[in-house]
Design a protein around this motif. Structure first.
Motif, PDB file in Angstrom:
ATOM      1  N   ILE A  20      19.302  31.455  -5.627  1.00 56.26           N
ATOM      2  CA  ILE A  20      19.256  30.131  -6.198  1.00 56.26           C
ATOM      3  C   ILE A  20      19.699  30.628  -7.211  1.00 56.26           C
ATOM      4  N   ILE A  21      19.914  31.180  -8.331  1.00 53.99           N
ATOM      5  CA  ILE A  21      20.882  31.282  -9.035  1.00 53.99           C
ATOM      6  C   ILE A  21      22.632  30.604  -9.255  1.00 53.99           C
ATOM      7  N   ARG A  22      22.936  31.152  -7.638  1.00 56.85           N
ATOM      8  CA  ARG A  22      24.304  30.229  -6.981  1.00 56.85           C
ATOM      9  C   ARG A  22      24.280  28.902  -6.484  1.00 56.85           C
ATOM     10  N   ARG A  23      23.292  29.064  -6.578  1.00 55.54           N
ATOM     11  CA  ARG A  23      22.887  27.030  -5.994  1.00 55.54           C
ATOM     12  C   ARG A  23      22.595  26.801  -6.636  1.00 55.54           C
ATOM     13  N   ILE A  27      24.605  23.018  -9.673  1.00 52.36           N
ATOM     14  CA  ILE A  27      24.642  21.446  -9.907  1.00 52.36           C
ATOM     15  C   ILE A  27      24.741  21.335 -11.176  1.00 52.36           C
ATOM     16  N   PHE A  28      24.362  22.787 -11.948  1.00 52.60           N
ATOM     17  CA  PHE A  28      24.344  22.405 -13.763  1.00 52.60           C
ATOM     18  C   PHE A  28      25.692  23.037 -13.956  1.00 52.60           C
ATOM     19  N   ASP A  29      25.754  22.808 -15.466  1.00 56.59           N
ATOM     20  CA  ASP A  29      27.512  22.931 -16.099  1.00 56.59           C
ATOM     21  C   ASP A  29      27.675  23.963 -16.308  1.00 56.59           C
ATOM     22  N   LYS A  30      26.076  24.785 -17.256  1.00 56.05           N
ATOM     23  CA  LYS A  30      25.769  25.879 -17.409  1.00 56.05           C
ATOM     24  C   LYS A  30      23.927  26.438 -16.906  1.00 56.05           C
ATOM     25  N   VAL A  31      24.438  27.589 -16.834  1.00 52.59           N
ATOM     26  CA  VAL A  31      23.167  28.452 -15.943  1.00 52.59           C
ATOM     27  C   VAL A  31      22.370  29.672 -17.019  1.00 52.59           C
ATOM     28  N   ILE A  32      21.863  29.629 -17.762  1.00 56.54           N
ATOM     29  CA  ILE A  32      20.869  31.171 -18.830  1.00 56.54           C
ATOM     30  C   ILE A  32      19.869  31.558 -17.500  1.00 56.54           C
ATOM     31  N   VAL A  33      20.639  33.013 -17.108  1.00 64.14           N
ATOM     32  CA  VAL A  33      19.480  33.328 -16.375  1.00 64.14           C
ATOM     33  C   VAL A  33      18.775  33.878 -17.289  1.00 64.14           C
ATOM     34  N   LEU A  34      17.054  34.005 -17.418  1.00 66.47           N
ATOM     35  CA  LEU A  34      16.909  34.313 -18.067  1.00 66.47           C
ATOM     36  C   LEU A  34      16.077  35.463 -17.965  1.00 66.47           C
ATOM     37  N   ILE A  35      15.699  36.506 -18.658  1.00 64.30           N
ATOM     38  CA  ILE A  35      14.648  37.316 -18.141  1.00 64.30           C
ATOM     39  C   ILE A  35      13.411  37.853 -19.024  1.00 64.30           C
ATOM     40  N   SER A  36      12.792  37.448 -18.654  1.00 62.48           N
ATOM     41  CA  SER A  36      10.959  37.563 -18.820  1.00 62.48           C
ATOM     42  C   SER A  36      10.506  38.484 -18.900  1.00 62.48           C
ATOM     43  N   VAL A  37       9.565  38.323 -19.747  1.00 64.92           N
ATOM     44  CA  VAL A  37       8.518  39.504 -19.992  1.00 64.92           C
ATOM     45  C   VAL A  37       7.454  38.405 -18.965  1.00 64.92           C
ATOM     46  N   ASN A  38       6.466  39.335 -17.904  1.00 62.57           N
ATOM     47  CA  ASN A  38       5.449  39.199 -17.317  1.00 62.57           C
ATOM     48  C   ASN A  38       4.600  40.179 -17.687  1.00 62.57           C
TER      49      ASN A  38
END
Ligand code: ADP
Length: 160
Positions: A20-23, A27-38
């Protein structure tokens, strides 16, 4: 600049997330992978460990950054000026929850769209929890996670 945020627990990152990150990065200029609390899941790896695992496996994408969420996703998205929240959609089971989250986030901040990318066929049933279960019982998870993540899992989860 068209910025997208890719939130998740990444506990740990799998080939499903990486796809998903690669795809998204294409598409976007910048992708921020955001580690979130569940709040409903107790993590197996610390924020720092999850960050390291993501970093090691996204180095090849120059437009991918990593951050840790402390607060509401909608506020974060607004603060960084992102136009999209990118999520991977697996089997039907993801749909209801993701649909609710997308509507809630839209209510909280109207300036970004949730964009769903369908999981690739080979990753359709892959999740961090499935990987951890298989690893715990000494199963082969090398098809599901990169080698360096495998090392983290071996140290943490596999029974001595
Ligand atoms: P998990 O269910 O593995 O704990 P996360 O909470 O870390 O997942 O999920 C972050 C995002 O990654 C979500 O949008 C989720 O749908 C997506 N994702 C997780 N696994 C896969 C996969 N195998 N294929 C596609 N998307 C995935």
């Amino acid at each position: 600049m068209r910025i997208a945020v890719c939130p998740g627990s990444f506990d740990p990152i799998t080939y499903g997330h990486l796809d998903i990150i690669r795809r998204a990065s294409a598409i976007f200029d910048k992708v921020i992978v955001l580690i979130s609390v569940n709040t409903s899941k107790k993590p197996s790896f610390t924020d720092t460990e999850r960050r390291m695992m993501i970093e090691e496996n996204t180095k090849q994408f120059p437009n991918v950054e990593i951050d840790i969420l402390d607060g509401l996703l909608a506020d974060y998205v607004e603060r960084v000026g992102a136009i999209a929240i990118v999520k991977g959609l697996r089997a039907v089971s993801d749909f209801e929850y993701e649909f609710q989250m997308a509507l809630a986030n839209k209510q909280l901040y109207n300036g970004a769209e949730t964009v769903f990318l369908t999981a690739s066929a080979e990753n359709m049933y892959l999740s961090s929890s499935v990987v951890k279960q298989i690893a715990y019982f000494d199963g082969d998870i090398s098809k599901f996670v990169p080698e360096n993540v495998l090392e983290f899992i071996r140290k943490r989860l596999i029974k001595e």
